[in-house]
Structures are given as C-alpha cells and as structure tokens.
Write a protein that holds these residues in place. Structure first.
Motif, mmCIF file in Angstrom:
data_model
loop_
_atom_site.group_PDB
_atom_site.id
_atom_site.type_symbol
_atom_site.label_atom_id
_atom_site.label_comp_id
_atom_site.label_asym_id
_atom_site.label_seq_id
_atom_site.Cartn_x
_atom_site.Cartn_y
_atom_site.Cartn_z
ATOM 1 N N VAL A 10 33.323 35.084 43.676
ATOM 2 C CA VAL A 10 34.473 35.404 44.527
ATOM 3 C C VAL A 10 35.346 36.455 43.845
ATOM 4 O O VAL A 10 35.788 37.418 44.469
ATOM 5 C CB VAL A 10 35.282 34.128 44.846
ATOM 6 C CG1 VAL A 10 36.557 34.461 45.592
ATOM 7 C CG2 VAL A 10 34.442 33.146 45.632
ATOM 8 N N LEU A 11 35.566 36.268 42.551
ATOM 9 C CA LEU A 11 36.364 37.228 41.775
ATOM 10 C C LEU A 11 35.722 38.608 41.809
ATOM 11 O O LEU A 11 36.392 39.614 42.052
ATOM 12 C CB LEU A 11 36.511 36.734 40.340
ATOM 13 C CG LEU A 11 37.383 37.541 39.418
ATOM 14 C CD1 LEU A 11 38.844 37.378 39.800
ATOM 15 C CD2 LEU A 11 37.177 37.100 37.989
ATOM 16 N N ARG A 12 34.428 38.665 41.610
ATOM 17 C CA ARG A 12 33.706 39.939 41.613
ATOM 18 C C ARG A 12 33.755 40.597 42.994
ATOM 19 O O ARG A 12 33.931 41.808 43.106
ATOM 20 C CB ARG A 12 32.252 39.719 41.195
ATOM 21 C CG ARG A 12 31.498 41.004 40.999
ATOM 22 C CD ARG A 12 30.066 40.820 40.550
ATOM 23 N NE ARG A 12 29.915 39.784 39.552
ATOM 24 C CZ ARG A 12 28.974 38.833 39.591
ATOM 25 N NH1 ARG A 12 28.104 38.802 40.560
ATOM 26 N NH2 ARG A 12 28.896 37.937 38.634
ATOM 27 N N LEU A 13 33.630 39.804 44.057
ATOM 28 C CA LEU A 13 33.668 40.346 45.411
ATOM 29 C C LEU A 13 35.018 40.977 45.718
ATOM 30 O O LEU A 13 35.092 42.099 46.222
ATOM 31 C CB LEU A 13 33.372 39.235 46.425
ATOM 32 C CG LEU A 13 33.520 39.606 47.894
ATOM 33 C CD1 LEU A 13 32.363 40.498 48.329
ATOM 34 C CD2 LEU A 13 33.582 38.359 48.740
ATOM 35 N N ILE A 14 36.084 40.283 45.390
ATOM 36 C CA ILE A 14 37.424 40.801 45.683
ATOM 37 C C ILE A 14 37.717 42.038 44.854
ATOM 38 O O ILE A 14 38.247 43.029 45.355
ATOM 39 C CB ILE A 14 38.472 39.694 45.460
ATOM 40 C CG1 ILE A 14 38.269 38.571 46.470
ATOM 41 C CG2 ILE A 14 39.880 40.256 45.567
ATOM 42 C CD1 ILE A 14 39.102 37.354 46.223
ATOM 43 N N LEU A 15 37.355 42.007 43.571
ATOM 44 C CA LEU A 15 37.596 43.177 42.716
ATOM 45 C C LEU A 15 36.772 44.379 43.170
ATOM 46 O O LEU A 15 37.268 45.507 43.174
ATOM 47 C CB LEU A 15 37.283 42.847 41.260
ATOM 48 C CG LEU A 15 38.320 42.020 40.532
ATOM 49 C CD1 LEU A 15 37.829 41.676 39.132
ATOM 50 C CD2 LEU A 15 39.636 42.742 40.457
ATOM 51 N N ARG A 16 35.533 44.146 43.555
ATOM 52 C CA ARG A 16 34.685 45.268 43.985
ATOM 53 C C ARG A 16 35.240 45.928 45.242
ATOM 54 O O ARG A 16 35.316 47.154 45.328
ATOM 55 C CB ARG A 16 33.254 44.799 44.215
ATOM 56 C CG ARG A 16 32.338 45.923 44.648
ATOM 57 C CD ARG A 16 30.911 45.498 44.842
ATOM 58 N NE ARG A 16 30.841 44.151 45.367
ATOM 59 C CZ ARG A 16 29.847 43.297 45.114
ATOM 60 N NH1 ARG A 16 28.869 43.656 44.336
ATOM 61 N NH2 ARG A 16 29.838 42.098 45.642
ATOM 62 N N GLN A 17 35.667 45.126 46.210
ATOM 63 C CA GLN A 17 36.211 45.692 47.440
ATOM 64 C C GLN A 17 37.505 46.464 47.174
ATOM 65 O O GLN A 17 37.713 47.552 47.706
ATOM 66 C CB GLN A 17 36.461 44.593 48.461
ATOM 67 C CG GLN A 17 35.194 44.030 49.042
ATOM 68 C CD GLN A 17 35.462 42.904 50.016
ATOM 69 O OE1 GLN A 17 36.580 42.425 50.145
ATOM 70 N NE2 GLN A 17 34.416 42.468 50.699
ATOM 71 N N GLY A 18 38.367 45.896 46.344
ATOM 72 C CA GLY A 18 39.621 46.580 46.032
ATOM 73 C C GLY A 18 39.414 47.856 45.251
ATOM 74 O O GLY A 18 40.073 48.873 45.500
#
Length: 89
Positions: A10-18
C-alpha cells in the motif's frame, strides 16, 4: 489491505502514484520555465536566466516536499485497520 495487500504494498502504491504526478509536474514546470525565461529576465536579480544550479535546487526541493506530502498520508493509510475501514463504508 482488506483484500490481502501488505502494508508495504500500500505504501509503495501511494508513493508511486504521487511521485509519478510529481515527475510530470517537474518536467512540465522546468519546460515551461525554460520557455518563459526570456520574458522574465527583467525580474531575475543576480541569477542567470538559464542557471542549471537554480533549476536543480528548486526541482530537488519540490521533489522532497512532494515525497513528504505523499509519505505522511501513505504511512497513515498503512496503520488503518481494514475491518474498521470497511465498516465505515
């Protein structure tokens, strides 16, 4: 996370999108700044219009702020209990 995702996913997904949005904004901003320097040369004091150091410092500062702006909500999202989140929906 309610469907089986791990907190680091989840952390990786949010950081990648941002950070993808940040990268697009930096590219567009630097491109626009380079194109508009001839109109803004009268407003620049003691800085050359195409100073690569200034572009690098400003871009890195904006990238650090964007990382912090993505990381804080991402860490909060990983700490939410999935059952509580599903009940609120």
């Amino acid at each position: 996370m309610a469907l089986g995702a791990q907190s680091h996913d989840v952390l990786r997904l949010i950081l990648r999108q941002g950070l993808l949005l940040t990268l697009g904004g930096l590219v567009a901003g630097i491109g626009g700044a380079i194109l508009l320097t001839r109109f803004l040369t009268g407003l620049l004091f003691e800085v050359k219009p195409n100073d690569p150091f200034t572009y690098a410092v400003v871009a890195s500062l904006l990238a650090m702020v964007a990382i912090a702006a993505c990381l804080i909500p991402a860490r909060r999202a990983t700490k939410v209990d999935p059952l509580v989140a599903l009940r609120c929906e």
